[in-house]
Design a protein around this motif. Sequence first.
Motif, PDB file in Angstrom:
ATOM      1  N   LYS A 100       0.865  -1.189   0.000  1.00 36.50           N
ATOM      2  CA  LYS A 100       0.000   0.000   0.000  1.00 36.50           C
ATOM      3  C   LYS A 100       0.896   1.232   0.000  1.00 36.50           C
ATOM      4  CE  LYS A 100      -4.033  -2.066   0.968  1.00 36.50           C
ATOM      5  NZ  LYS A 100      -5.135  -2.115   0.099  1.00 36.50           N
ATOM      6  N   PRO A 101       0.439   2.367  -0.562  1.00 34.89           N
ATOM      7  CA  PRO A 101       1.227   3.596  -0.511  1.00 34.89           C
ATOM      8  C   PRO A 101       1.364   4.098   0.930  1.00 34.89           C
ATOM      9  CG  PRO A 101      -0.551   3.777  -2.120  1.00 34.89           C
ATOM     10  CD  PRO A 101      -0.763   2.508  -1.368  1.00 34.89           C
ATOM     11  N   VAL A 102       2.476   4.810   1.190  1.00 35.61           N
ATOM     12  CA  VAL A 102       2.756   5.325   2.528  1.00 35.61           C
ATOM     13  C   VAL A 102       1.639   6.245   3.006  1.00 35.61           C
ATOM     14  CG1 VAL A 102       4.327   6.763   3.877  1.00 35.61           C
ATOM     15  CG2 VAL A 102       5.249   5.089   2.285  1.00 35.61           C
ATOM     16  N   GLY A 103       1.196   7.151   2.133  1.00 32.58           N
ATOM     17  CA  GLY A 103       0.143   8.093   2.503  1.00 32.58           C
ATOM     18  C   GLY A 103      -1.152   7.400   2.890  1.00 32.58           C
ATOM     19  N   THR A 104      -1.474   6.342   2.176  1.00 35.95           N
ATOM     20  CA  THR A 104      -2.691   5.587   2.480  1.00 35.95           C
ATOM     21  C   THR A 104      -2.589   4.947   3.865  1.00 35.95           C
ATOM     22  OG1 THR A 104      -3.026   5.096   0.140  1.00 35.95           O
ATOM     23  CG2 THR A 104      -4.170   3.683   1.713  1.00 35.95           C
ATOM     24  N   LEU A 105      -1.422   4.393   4.165  1.00 32.14           N
ATOM     25  CA  LEU A 105      -1.245   3.748   5.466  1.00 32.14           C
ATOM     26  C   LEU A 105      -1.283   4.761   6.603  1.00 32.14           C
ATOM     27  CD1 LEU A 105       1.536   1.141   4.654  1.00 32.14           C
ATOM     28  CD2 LEU A 105      -0.880   0.705   5.084  1.00 32.14           C
ATOM     29  N   ALA A 106      -0.560   5.864   6.451  1.00 31.52           N
ATOM     30  CA  ALA A 106      -0.481   6.854   7.536  1.00 31.52           C
ATOM     31  C   ALA A 106      -1.847   7.461   7.821  1.00 31.52           C
ATOM     32  CB  ALA A 106       0.531   7.932   7.175  1.00 31.52           C
ATOM     33  N   SER A 107      -2.516   7.926   6.774  1.00 40.74           N
ATOM     34  CA  SER A 107      -3.827   8.552   6.990  1.00 40.74           C
ATOM     35  C   SER A 107      -4.867   7.507   7.376  1.00 40.74           C
ATOM     36  CB  SER A 107      -4.260   9.324   5.753  1.00 40.74           C
ATOM     37  OG  SER A 107      -4.417   8.443   4.647  1.00 40.74           O
ATOM     38  N   GLY A 108      -4.752   6.305   6.816  1.00 39.10           N
ATOM     39  CA  GLY A 108      -5.706   5.235   7.136  1.00 39.10           C
ATOM     40  C   GLY A 108      -5.604   4.809   8.591  1.00 39.10           C
ATOM     41  N   LEU A 109      -4.378   4.709   9.106  1.00 42.99           N
ATOM     42  CA  LEU A 109      -4.203   4.342  10.507  1.00 42.99           C
ATOM     43  C   LEU A 109      -4.780   5.418  11.414  1.00 42.99           C
ATOM     44  CD1 LEU A 109      -3.176   2.454  12.681  1.00 42.99           C
ATOM     45  CD2 LEU A 109      -0.943   3.574  12.510  1.00 42.99           C
ATOM     46  N   GLU A 110      -4.531   6.677  11.066  1.00 39.60           N
ATOM     47  CA  GLU A 110      -5.073   7.775  11.879  1.00 39.60           C
ATOM     48  C   GLU A 110      -6.600   7.743  11.877  1.00 39.60           C
ATOM     49  OE1 GLU A 110      -4.780  12.616  12.265  1.00 39.60           O
ATOM     50  OE2 GLU A 110      -3.387  11.551  10.970  1.00 39.60           O
ATOM     51  N   ARG A 111      -7.193   7.528  10.704  1.00 36.77           N
ATOM     52  CA  ARG A 111      -8.666   7.442  10.627  1.00 36.77           C
ATOM     53  C   ARG A 111      -9.190   6.236  11.413  1.00 36.77           C
ATOM     54  NH1 ARG A 111      -7.880   8.715   5.252  1.00 36.77           N
ATOM     55  NH2 ARG A 111      -8.274   6.578   4.620  1.00 36.77           N
ATOM     56  N   ALA A 112      -8.500   5.117  11.306  1.00 40.16           N
ATOM     57  CA  ALA A 112      -8.943   3.903  12.010  1.00 40.16           C
ATOM     58  C   ALA A 112      -8.869   4.122  13.532  1.00 40.16           C
ATOM     59  CB  ALA A 112      -8.080   2.718  11.613  1.00 40.16           C
ATOM     60  N   LEU A 113      -7.824   4.784  14.005  1.00 43.46           N
ATOM     61  CA  LEU A 113      -7.716   5.068  15.438  1.00 43.46           C
ATOM     62  C   LEU A 113      -8.801   6.064  15.881  1.00 43.46           C
ATOM     63  CD1 LEU A 113      -3.846   5.315  15.799  1.00 43.46           C
ATOM     64  CD2 LEU A 113      -5.339   3.551  16.766  1.00 43.46           C
ATOM     65  N   ASP A 114      -9.037   7.109  15.075  1.00 45.31           N
ATOM     66  CA  ASP A 114     -10.079   8.067  15.401  1.00 45.31           C
ATOM     67  C   ASP A 114     -11.440   7.393  15.449  1.00 45.31           C
ATOM     68  OD1 ASP A 114      -8.223  10.093  15.585  1.00 45.31           O
ATOM     69  OD2 ASP A 114      -8.609  10.889  13.552  1.00 45.31           O
ATOM     70  N   LYS A 115     -11.712   6.522  14.475  1.00 45.06           N
ATOM     71  CA  LYS A 115     -12.997   5.819  14.428  1.00 45.06           C
ATOM     72  C   LYS A 115     -13.165   4.913  15.647  1.00 45.06           C
ATOM     73  CE  LYS A 115     -15.782   2.752  11.493  1.00 45.06           C
ATOM     74  NZ  LYS A 115     -16.277   1.961  12.600  1.00 45.06           N
ATOM     75  N   ALA A 116     -12.097   4.182  15.996  1.00 48.45           N
ATOM     76  CA  ALA A 116     -12.168   3.290  17.165  1.00 48.45           C
ATOM     77  C   ALA A 116     -12.428   4.078  18.429  1.00 48.45           C
ATOM     78  CB  ALA A 116     -10.869   2.471  17.278  1.00 48.45           C
ATOM     79  N   CYS A 117     -11.738   5.197  18.573  1.00 52.10           N
ATOM     80  CA  CYS A 117     -11.929   6.024  19.775  1.00 52.10           C
ATOM     81  C   CYS A 117     -13.341   6.594  19.822  1.00 52.10           C
ATOM     82  CB  CYS A 117     -10.903   7.154  19.820  1.00 52.10           C
ATOM     83  SG  CYS A 117      -9.237   6.558  20.165  1.00 52.10           S
ATOM     84  N   ALA A 118     -13.848   7.045  18.659  1.00 50.68           N
ATOM     85  CA  ALA A 118     -15.208   7.595  18.586  1.00 50.68           C
ATOM     86  C   ALA A 118     -16.247   6.516  18.903  1.00 50.68           C
ATOM     87  CB  ALA A 118     -15.457   8.201  17.225  1.00 50.68           C
ATOM     88  N   ASP A 119     -16.044   5.306  18.360  1.00 58.40           N
ATOM     89  CA  ASP A 119     -16.987   4.217  18.604  1.00 58.40           C
ATOM     90  C   ASP A 119     -17.020   3.819  20.081  1.00 58.40           C
ATOM     91  OD1 ASP A 119     -17.572   4.215  15.937  1.00 58.40           O
ATOM     92  OD2 ASP A 119     -16.444   2.375  15.473  1.00 58.40           O
ATOM     93  N   LEU A 120     -15.871   3.883  20.721  1.00 55.31           N
ATOM     94  CA  LEU A 120     -15.784   3.485  22.121  1.00 55.31           C
ATOM     95  C   LEU A 120     -16.240   4.591  23.064  1.00 55.31           C
ATOM     96  CD1 LEU A 120     -12.405   1.579  21.986  1.00 55.31           C
ATOM     97  CD2 LEU A 120     -14.670   0.583  22.302  1.00 55.31           C
ATOM     98  N   GLY A 121     -16.327   5.803  22.534  1.00 59.75           N
ATOM     99  CA  GLY A 121     -16.835   6.925  23.330  1.00 59.75           C
ATOM    100  C   GLY A 121     -15.742   7.595  24.053  1.00 59.75           C
TER     101      GLY A 121
END
Length: 121
Positions: A100-121
């Motif tokens: 995967k491209p570096v940009g996709t991984l970096a931004s994707g990981l940040e989004r995945a962490l934000d989503k997990a934190c938002a889902d957990l409250g």
Amino acid sequence: MRQQYPLEPPEQTAARIAPRFLYKVTHDLWVDHLRQRAREQNLIRQCVAASTEFPVSEADWIDYQAAREVWEHLEPFWQKVLHWRLEGCCWQEISQWMDKPVGTLASGLERALDKACADLG
């Protein structure tokens, strides 16, 4: 046994040997079990003693639990990426491994962490 009972027929001698043999085998197995159990309990005591040498503060424990919940909420793909980042791997290496491209991984990981934190409250 033959020396103790020289006039006894072989069948009776065998009947005398079997209970003694079974007792000896059973006894030895039981002693082995107790020794193994003692070794396990000693190992548990050592682990408990080692874990109490470095007491964890309540705040650190709460941080650990929160991080664990976020980790468990991530998809396996992002768990791998985060694991490699925490191990000190650079984005270029992870990019090659995950194809995967570096940009996709970096931004994707940040989004995945934000989503997990938002889902957990």
